[in-house]
Scaffold this motif. Sequence first.
Motif, PDB file in Angstrom:
ATOM      1  N   LYS A 176       0.827  -1.201   0.000  1.00 19.91           N
ATOM      2  CA  LYS A 176       0.000   0.000   0.000  1.00 19.91           C
ATOM      3  C   LYS A 176       0.864   1.255   0.000  1.00 19.91           C
ATOM      4  CE  LYS A 176      -3.762  -2.196   2.587  1.00 19.91           C
ATOM      5  NZ  LYS A 176      -4.624  -2.118   3.796  1.00 19.91           N
ATOM      6  N   ASN A 177       0.423   2.238  -0.782  1.00 15.31           N
ATOM      7  CA  ASN A 177       0.994   3.582  -0.771  1.00 15.31           C
ATOM      8  C   ASN A 177       2.470   3.591  -1.136  1.00 15.31           C
ATOM      9  OD1 ASN A 177       0.391   6.276  -0.548  1.00 15.31           O
ATOM     10  ND2 ASN A 177       0.633   6.381   1.660  1.00 15.31           N
ATOM     11  N   LEU A 178       2.827   2.869  -2.158  1.00 19.37           N
ATOM     12  CA  LEU A 178       4.232   2.776  -2.556  1.00 19.37           C
ATOM     13  C   LEU A 178       4.745   4.105  -3.100  1.00 19.37           C
ATOM     14  CD1 LEU A 178       6.724   0.985  -2.975  1.00 19.37           C
ATOM     15  CD2 LEU A 178       5.816   0.389  -5.231  1.00 19.37           C
ATOM     16  N   ALA A 179       3.931   4.823  -3.888  1.00 12.83           N
ATOM     17  CA  ALA A 179       4.351   6.086  -4.486  1.00 12.83           C
ATOM     18  C   ALA A 179       3.797   7.301  -3.761  1.00 12.83           C
ATOM     19  CB  ALA A 179       3.937   6.127  -5.960  1.00 12.83           C
ATOM     20  N   GLY A 180       3.017   7.107  -2.719  1.00 15.25           N
ATOM     21  CA  GLY A 180       2.469   8.226  -1.974  1.00 15.25           C
ATOM     22  C   GLY A 180       1.169   8.767  -2.513  1.00 15.25           C
ATOM     23  N   TYR A 181       0.573   8.104  -3.498  1.00 14.72           N
ATOM     24  CA  TYR A 181      -0.703   8.531  -4.073  1.00 14.72           C
ATOM     25  C   TYR A 181      -1.852   7.619  -3.630  1.00 14.72           C
ATOM     26  CZ  TYR A 181       1.768  11.750  -7.184  1.00 14.72           C
ATOM     27  OH  TYR A 181       2.537  12.772  -7.680  1.00 14.72           O
ATOM     28  N   ALA A 182      -1.725   6.980  -2.477  1.00 11.75           N
ATOM     29  CA  ALA A 182      -2.705   5.992  -2.005  1.00 11.75           C
ATOM     30  C   ALA A 182      -2.843   4.852  -3.002  1.00 11.75           C
ATOM     31  CB  ALA A 182      -4.059   6.644  -1.741  1.00 11.75           C
ATOM     32  N   ASP A 183      -1.766   4.576  -3.727  1.00 13.53           N
ATOM     33  CA  ASP A 183      -1.756   3.500  -4.704  1.00 13.53           C
ATOM     34  C   ASP A 183      -1.596   2.164  -3.990  1.00 13.53           C
ATOM     35  OD1 ASP A 183       0.714   4.946  -4.201  1.00 13.53           O
ATOM     36  OD2 ASP A 183       1.691   3.333  -5.289  1.00 13.53           O
ATOM     37  N   GLU A 192      -2.675 -19.593 -12.351  1.00  9.45           N
ATOM     38  CA  GLU A 192      -3.038 -18.204 -12.638  1.00  9.45           C
ATOM     39  C   GLU A 192      -2.107 -17.277 -11.870  1.00  9.45           C
ATOM     40  OE1 GLU A 192      -6.898 -15.158 -12.623  1.00  9.45           O
ATOM     41  OE2 GLU A 192      -7.028 -17.159 -11.722  1.00  9.45           O
ATOM     42  N   VAL A 193      -1.555 -16.300 -12.581  1.00  9.69           N
ATOM     43  CA  VAL A 193      -0.667 -15.304 -12.004  1.00  9.69           C
ATOM     44  C   VAL A 193      -1.177 -13.923 -12.426  1.00  9.69           C
ATOM     45  CG1 VAL A 193       1.694 -14.424 -11.869  1.00  9.69           C
ATOM     46  CG2 VAL A 193       1.295 -16.880 -12.102  1.00  9.69           C
ATOM     47  N   GLY A 194      -1.233 -13.003 -11.470  1.00 13.01           N
ATOM     48  CA  GLY A 194      -1.733 -11.671 -11.779  1.00 13.01           C
ATOM     49  C   GLY A 194      -1.039 -10.599 -10.966  1.00 13.01           C
ATOM     50  N   VAL A 195      -0.861  -9.435 -11.572  1.00 14.39           N
ATOM     51  CA  VAL A 195      -0.320  -8.255 -10.893  1.00 14.39           C
ATOM     52  C   VAL A 195      -1.189  -7.072 -11.279  1.00 14.39           C
ATOM     53  CG1 VAL A 195       2.054  -9.088 -10.753  1.00 14.39           C
ATOM     54  CG2 VAL A 195       1.302  -7.843 -12.789  1.00 14.39           C
ATOM     55  N   GLY A 196      -1.346  -6.132 -10.338  1.00 12.57           N
ATOM     56  CA  GLY A 196      -2.202  -4.993 -10.622  1.00 12.57           C
ATOM     57  C   GLY A 196      -1.882  -3.814  -9.733  1.00 12.57           C
ATOM     58  N   VAL A 197      -2.418  -2.658 -10.101  1.00 11.78           N
ATOM     59  CA  VAL A 197      -2.261  -1.428  -9.341  1.00 11.78           C
ATOM     60  C   VAL A 197      -3.551  -0.632  -9.461  1.00 11.78           C
ATOM     61  CG1 VAL A 197      -1.228  -0.238 -11.317  1.00 11.78           C
ATOM     62  CG2 VAL A 197      -0.862   0.649  -9.017  1.00 11.78           C
ATOM     63  N   SER A 198      -3.909   0.053  -8.380  1.00 17.54           N
ATOM     64  CA  SER A 198      -5.101   0.894  -8.381  1.00 17.54           C
ATOM     65  C   SER A 198      -4.777   2.196  -7.666  1.00 17.54           C
ATOM     66  CB  SER A 198      -6.273   0.187  -7.684  1.00 17.54           C
ATOM     67  OG  SER A 198      -5.968  -0.078  -6.330  1.00 17.54           O
ATOM     68  N   LEU A 199      -5.336   3.291  -8.185  1.00 21.01           N
ATOM     69  CA  LEU A 199      -5.152   4.616  -7.616  1.00 21.01           C
ATOM     70  C   LEU A 199      -6.514   5.286  -7.486  1.00 21.01           C
ATOM     71  CD1 LEU A 199      -2.612   4.162  -9.836  1.00 21.01           C
ATOM     72  CD2 LEU A 199      -1.907   6.318  -8.824  1.00 21.01           C
ATOM     73  N   PRO A 200      -6.799   5.941  -6.345  1.00 22.39           N
ATOM     74  CA  PRO A 200      -8.080   6.639  -6.224  1.00 22.39           C
ATOM     75  C   PRO A 200      -8.179   7.844  -7.138  1.00 22.39           C
ATOM     76  CG  PRO A 200      -6.678   7.122  -4.346  1.00 22.39           C
ATOM     77  CD  PRO A 200      -5.986   6.043  -5.138  1.00 22.39           C
ATOM     78  N   ARG A 201      -7.075   8.494  -7.400  1.00 24.01           N
ATOM     79  CA  ARG A 201      -6.966   9.593  -8.355  1.00 24.01           C
ATOM     80  C   ARG A 201      -5.494   9.832  -8.625  1.00 24.01           C
ATOM     81  NH1 ARG A 201      -9.401  14.531  -7.274  1.00 24.01           N
ATOM     82  NH2 ARG A 201     -11.035  13.581  -6.010  1.00 24.01           N
ATOM     83  N   PHE A 202      -5.212  10.477  -9.754  1.00 27.38           N
ATOM     84  CA  PHE A 202      -3.820  10.758 -10.095  1.00 27.38           C
ATOM     85  C   PHE A 202      -3.736  12.172 -10.648  1.00 27.38           C
ATOM     86  CE2 PHE A 202      -0.109  10.638 -12.954  1.00 27.38           C
ATOM     87  CZ  PHE A 202       0.867  10.282 -12.031  1.00 27.38           C
ATOM     88  N   LYS A 203      -3.150  13.066  -9.827  1.00 27.33           N
ATOM     89  CA  LYS A 203      -2.964  14.476 -10.182  1.00 27.33           C
ATOM     90  C   LYS A 203      -4.288  15.102 -10.601  1.00 27.33           C
ATOM     91  CE  LYS A 203       1.961  14.103 -11.155  1.00 27.33           C
ATOM     92  NZ  LYS A 203       3.070  14.358 -12.090  1.00 27.33           N
ATOM     93  N   SER A 204      -4.434  15.504 -11.866  1.00 29.36           N
ATOM     94  CA  SER A 204      -5.652  16.203 -12.292  1.00 29.36           C
ATOM     95  C   SER A 204      -6.776  15.259 -12.706  1.00 29.36           C
ATOM     96  CB  SER A 204      -5.326  17.144 -13.460  1.00 29.36           C
ATOM     97  OG  SER A 204      -4.820  16.410 -14.573  1.00 29.36           O
ATOM     98  N   ILE A 205      -6.542  13.955 -12.683  1.00 34.57           N
ATOM     99  CA  ILE A 205      -7.579  12.992 -13.054  1.00 34.57           C
ATOM    100  C   ILE A 205      -8.405  12.682 -11.820  1.00 34.57           C
ATOM    101  CG2 ILE A 205      -8.041  10.733 -14.047  1.00 34.57           C
ATOM    102  CD1 ILE A 205      -5.329  10.857 -15.407  1.00 34.57           C
ATOM    103  N   PRO A 206      -9.685  13.069 -11.783  1.00 31.64           N
ATOM    104  CA  PRO A 206     -10.458  12.941 -10.539  1.00 31.64           C
ATOM    105  C   PRO A 206     -11.057  11.562 -10.304  1.00 31.64           C
ATOM    106  CG  PRO A 206     -11.791  14.017 -12.212  1.00 31.64           C
ATOM    107  CD  PRO A 206     -10.447  13.754 -12.846  1.00 31.64           C
ATOM    108  N   THR A 207     -10.992  10.666 -11.264  1.00 33.55           N
ATOM    109  CA  THR A 207     -11.632   9.359 -11.119  1.00 33.55           C
ATOM    110  C   THR A 207     -10.586   8.286 -10.810  1.00 33.55           C
ATOM    111  OG1 THR A 207     -11.436   8.895 -13.482  1.00 33.55           O
ATOM    112  CG2 THR A 207     -13.436  10.009 -12.735  1.00 33.55           C
ATOM    113  N   PRO A 208     -10.989   7.201 -10.159  1.00 34.18           N
ATOM    114  CA  PRO A 208     -10.039   6.115  -9.865  1.00 34.18           C
ATOM    115  C   PRO A 208      -9.509   5.470 -11.140  1.00 34.18           C
ATOM    116  CG  PRO A 208     -12.025   5.923  -8.514  1.00 34.18           C
ATOM    117  CD  PRO A 208     -12.310   6.968  -9.541  1.00 34.18           C
TER     118      PRO A 208
END
Length: 326
Positions: free
Chosen positions: A178-185, A200-216
């Motif tokens: 959690k929060n690897l880059a400081g953007y609640a990622d 099955e192998v999977g990797v993923g990332v999710s961000l609640p918002r990124f700079k000027s993009i207001p959507t997850p």
Amino acid sequence: MANAADPAADQNPKDAGSRVPEPWAGADGEVAEEEDEYEDEEELDEPAAAALVREKVQSVFRRLSTDPVGIRVHDVIIRGNAKTRDELIEAEVADLLRSATTVQDLLSAAADASARLRGLDVFEAVNITLDAGPPELPGTTNVVIEVVEPAIPLSGNAGVYSKPEAKAWSVEGAVKWKNLAGYADIWDASVAYGFDQTTEVGVGVSLPRFKSIPTPLMARASLLSQDWMKFSSYKERLLGLSLGLLSTRHHDLSYNLTWRSLTDPSRLASTSIRRQLGHNLLSALKYTYKIDQRDSHIRPTKGYAFLSSSQVGGLWDNKGLKFFRQ
């Protein structure tokens, strides 16, 4: 005729009427001098002083419950975020807090802001307090947001699962950072191995918002390998990429790209399977519209819910699968 030496006569009636009393003031808006208060408290014994303080607190609560008290947010102060960026927290809650014009609205906005920050799933605790604003700006407050970040942002789980209906077992594990880059990622990796030759192998990332993009935003890559030699004499491998482009309260938009490889090592597959041997590309755009007015998602007693999902396949490749699904 008013006396010229009377200060009340020189006061502007408009200024006097527009003055917003402090929440701890009396019903007429007057605040006692600090020296007089200190002198009165010194003269009172301890039980009487405690009763006086209790009466003042009850008076404030009575006023807050009956009359709206005007207030303005002067500043939003963030503390405790050693790794989480200030601009992320401000983007989540600053506008919500600054839009409040009364103490009652600000208390409600603070509760909503706390729920939003806890929903990011990167803080162990969130505390929001209201502090007095600058003395030269009466009727203002500073909102202090204190967050507690986890000491160890890494978590994981593993287990062995059975599927009685298929008489199969699988070993599954997942790791989340959690929060690897400081953007609640939130970064996650998962692996599952089935004793029926399914991996099955999977990797993923999710961000609640990124700079000027207001959507997850969400991105995930996965590899699925299945061995169906025992039942249908073929092997299947799926390599997929999924992107979450838009996610709001009512709308979701995602893009999926999947590369499928179908092989028949034993050359004993059926005719329908042999027609699908080789490589296929699935490129699909999926849109979901949802409304949920139920009083509870688990055990609703009233309300209604509606969900519509549309998927269009075969967007970029003429050789890929083409379809429309509703």
